[in-house]
Design a protein around this motif. Structure first.
Motif, PDB file in Angstrom:
ATOM      1  N   ARG A   1       0.854  -1.204   0.000  1.00 24.31           N
ATOM      2  CA  ARG A   1       0.000   0.000   0.000  1.00 24.31           C
ATOM      3  C   ARG A   1       0.884   1.245   0.000  1.00 24.31           C
ATOM      4  O   ARG A   1       1.894   1.301   0.706  1.00 24.31           O
ATOM      5  CB  ARG A   1      -0.882  -0.029   1.249  1.00 24.31           C
TER       6      ARG A   1
ATOM      7  N   ALA B   1       2.136   5.099   0.767  1.00 24.57           N
ATOM      8  CA  ALA B   1       2.115   5.951   1.958  1.00 24.57           C
ATOM      9  C   ALA B   1       0.896   6.860   1.860  1.00 24.57           C
ATOM     10  O   ALA B   1       0.453   7.195   0.759  1.00 24.57           O
ATOM     11  CB  ALA B   1       3.385   6.786   2.009  1.00 24.57           C
ATOM     12  N   PRO B   2       0.324   7.251   3.018  1.00 28.67           N
ATOM     13  CA  PRO B   2      -0.872   8.105   2.947  1.00 28.67           C
ATOM     14  C   PRO B   2      -0.559   9.464   2.326  1.00 28.67           C
ATOM     15  O   PRO B   2       0.580   9.935   2.402  1.00 28.67           O
ATOM     16  CB  PRO B   2      -1.280   8.255   4.414  1.00 28.67           C
TER      17      PRO B   2
ATOM     18  N   ASN C   1      -1.638  13.723   2.067  1.00 28.15           N
ATOM     19  CA  ASN C   1      -1.849  14.673   3.169  1.00 28.15           C
ATOM     20  C   ASN C   1      -3.133  15.477   2.987  1.00 28.15           C
ATOM     21  O   ASN C   1      -3.231  16.632   3.376  1.00 28.15           O
ATOM     22  CB  ASN C   1      -0.634  15.597   3.349  1.00 28.15           C
TER      23      ASN C   1
ATOM     24  N   ASP D   1      -7.820   9.868   7.960  1.00 31.50           N
ATOM     25  CA  ASP D   1      -7.627   8.545   8.564  1.00 31.50           C
ATOM     26  C   ASP D   1      -7.131   7.493   7.585  1.00 31.50           C
ATOM     27  O   ASP D   1      -7.581   6.351   7.596  1.00 31.50           O
ATOM     28  CB  ASP D   1      -8.943   8.070   9.190  1.00 31.50           C
ATOM     29  N   GLN D   2      -6.210   7.893   6.716  1.00 28.33           N
ATOM     30  CA  GLN D   2      -5.719   6.914   5.744  1.00 28.33           C
ATOM     31  C   GLN D   2      -4.779   5.934   6.435  1.00 28.33           C
ATOM     32  O   GLN D   2      -3.998   6.315   7.317  1.00 28.33           O
ATOM     33  CB  GLN D   2      -4.956   7.619   4.629  1.00 28.33           C
ATOM     34  N   PRO D   3      -4.826   4.662   6.031  1.00 23.08           N
ATOM     35  CA  PRO D   3      -3.915   3.684   6.638  1.00 23.08           C
ATOM     36  C   PRO D   3      -2.465   3.966   6.253  1.00 23.08           C
ATOM     37  O   PRO D   3      -2.211   4.601   5.237  1.00 23.08           O
ATOM     38  CB  PRO D   3      -4.389   2.344   6.037  1.00 23.08           C
ATOM     39  N   PRO D   4      -1.528   3.527   7.082  1.00 28.18           N
ATOM     40  CA  PRO D   4      -0.115   3.797   6.797  1.00 28.18           C
ATOM     41  C   PRO D   4       0.393   2.991   5.605  1.00 28.18           C
ATOM     42  O   PRO D   4      -0.271   2.046   5.159  1.00 28.18           O
ATOM     43  CB  PRO D   4       0.582   3.330   8.078  1.00 28.18           C
ATOM     44  N   ARG D   5       1.573   3.360   5.122  1.00 25.01           N
ATOM     45  CA  ARG D   5       2.210   2.594   4.059  1.00 25.01           C
ATOM     46  C   ARG D   5       2.371   1.149   4.508  1.00 25.01           C
ATOM     47  O   ARG D   5       2.663   0.889   5.684  1.00 25.01           O
ATOM     48  CB  ARG D   5       3.598   3.174   3.766  1.00 25.01           C
ATOM     49  N   ALA D   6       2.169   0.218   3.594  1.00 27.35           N
ATOM     50  CA  ALA D   6       2.473  -1.180   3.901  1.00 27.35           C
ATOM     51  C   ALA D   6       3.419  -1.702   2.836  1.00 27.35           C
ATOM     52  O   ALA D   6       3.129  -1.592   1.640  1.00 27.35           O
ATOM     53  CB  ALA D   6       1.195  -2.023   3.922  1.00 27.35           C
TER      54      ALA D   6
END
Ligand code: COA
Length: 316
Positions: free
Chosen positions: A185, A187-188, A190, A196-201
């Motif tokens: 995923r 990175a969120p 801005n 409330d976006q999920p963090p980078r995965a």
């Protein structure tokens, strides 16, 4: 459609299993028997776009063409330096072409999807020659602290030039949407409107589920494409499978019951190079004189999505 040229380009840096064991809780004894992987190439000082352009130029030279000889560029890419523009646009500039271009992301199945797309474009648009480039920077996608994924992957670029011809390839494509088993995923952003976006995965994978899916899906795709073409498994000279794990390839060999030497592999040297793996293998075999006119060839690949695709063609 027929393939008239192939080429590939690899990063200089070779990383062995022992090199990984120097900073990860892993070992050659764990990695090799479970995957067949001995080493992989990893981008260090090079750029993915330069590797992609080198592979493209090698394929053009093999086809006896310069960049003006292709009508379209298709690039299969999951991850590189830029989100936009697409890698195909960067390749177009680097090789000095002036034709239009398009990126596709069908993960590890990308080369077979690109062959399908090229074949359809030729039928629909009148293009005579299309350059396909598969270029993958998996070292940017994986978490180098996660031993369950980073040991499996490598970086590479490989290309093929296809030309309109009387030969008729057969395809079988499928998508079975599954987000949890294999994903990465961004990175969120801005945006003040989406706090409330999920963090980078980094790349996350359910290894044993993906293993079983890969085996059953690729066996099914190969059988489906052979049924469409009217060719039997026993008649096929070469099965060029996505190089994800030698145990996946071996399980497919056992299920198909065809002789092992018809399933060439190079996973030991490169790991899983995503969509570059099938054209990289094709380029090695072609340069080694292992593919001859009249050979019956099956390509089959599987990846995140879950996507999968198989193609049958007679080598012209
Ligand atoms: N080194 C040492 N140990 C490792 C390890 C590594 N690099 N990676 C995982 N392990 C550990 C795990 O933590 C786990 O330990 P635990 O049992 O204490 O929790 C254990 O090894 C899992 O081992 P095992 O069950 O024997 O793994 P496996 O036989 O399922 O093999 C894969 C794991 C990833 C090699 C295998 O599932 C696979 O190849 N899947 C398909 C992956 C793939 O091809 N993906 C891309 C498709 S395009």
């Amino acid at each position: 459609m027929k393939i008239i040229g192939t080429g590939s380009a690899l990063p200089e840096k070779t990383v062995t299993n022992d090199d990984l064991a120097a900073f990860l809780d892993t070992s050659d004894e764990w990695i090799r028997p479970r995957t067949g992987i001995r080493s992989r190439r990893v981008i260090s000082r090079e750029k993915l776009d330069a590797l992609a352009a080198s592979a493209a130029q090698a394929a053009l030279a093999d086809a006896g063409l310069d960049a003006s000889g292709v009508d379209f560029i298709l690039c299969s890419n999951v991850c590189g330096e830029y989100m936009t523009p697409g890698l195909s646009c960067i390749i177009q500039g680097l090789i000095g072409a002036s034709c239009p271009s398009l990126d596709i992301n069908a993960a590890c199945a990308g080369f077979v999807y690109a062959l399908y797309t090229a074949n359809a474009f030729m039928a629909a648009s009148g293009y005579d020659r299309i350059l396909i480039v598969c270029a993958e920077e998996n070292s940017r996608l994986v978490d180098w602290a996660d031993r369950s994924t980073c040991v499996l992957f490598g970086d590479a670029a490989a290309a093929a030039v296809v030309e309109r011809s009387a030969g008729k390839p057969f395809f079988h494509l499928r998508t079975s949407s599954n987000l949890d088993s294999l994903f990465a995923r961004y990175a969120p952003g801005n945006s003040p409107y989406a706090p409330d976006q999920p963090p980078r995965a980094f790349l996350s994978m359910q290894g044993s589920f993906v293993f079983k899916q890969a085996v059953s899906t690729m066996c099914g795709d190969i059988r489906a494409v052979l049924e469409k073409s009217g060719v039997s498994e026993a008649e096929v000279d070469l099965f060029l499978l996505h190089q994800a794990n030698y145990r996946i390839i071996k399980t497919i060999i056992d299920r198909m019951g065809a002789p092992e030497d018809r399933f060439p592999h190079n996973i030991g040297n490169y790991g899983n190079t995503s969509s570059a793996s099938v054209p990289l293998l094709l380029d090695e075999l072609k340069r080694a004189g292992r593919i001859n006119r009249g050979d019956k060839v099956v390509f089959s690949a599987f990846g995140a999505g879950l996507t999968s695709a198989a193609c049958y063609m007679e080598w012209e």
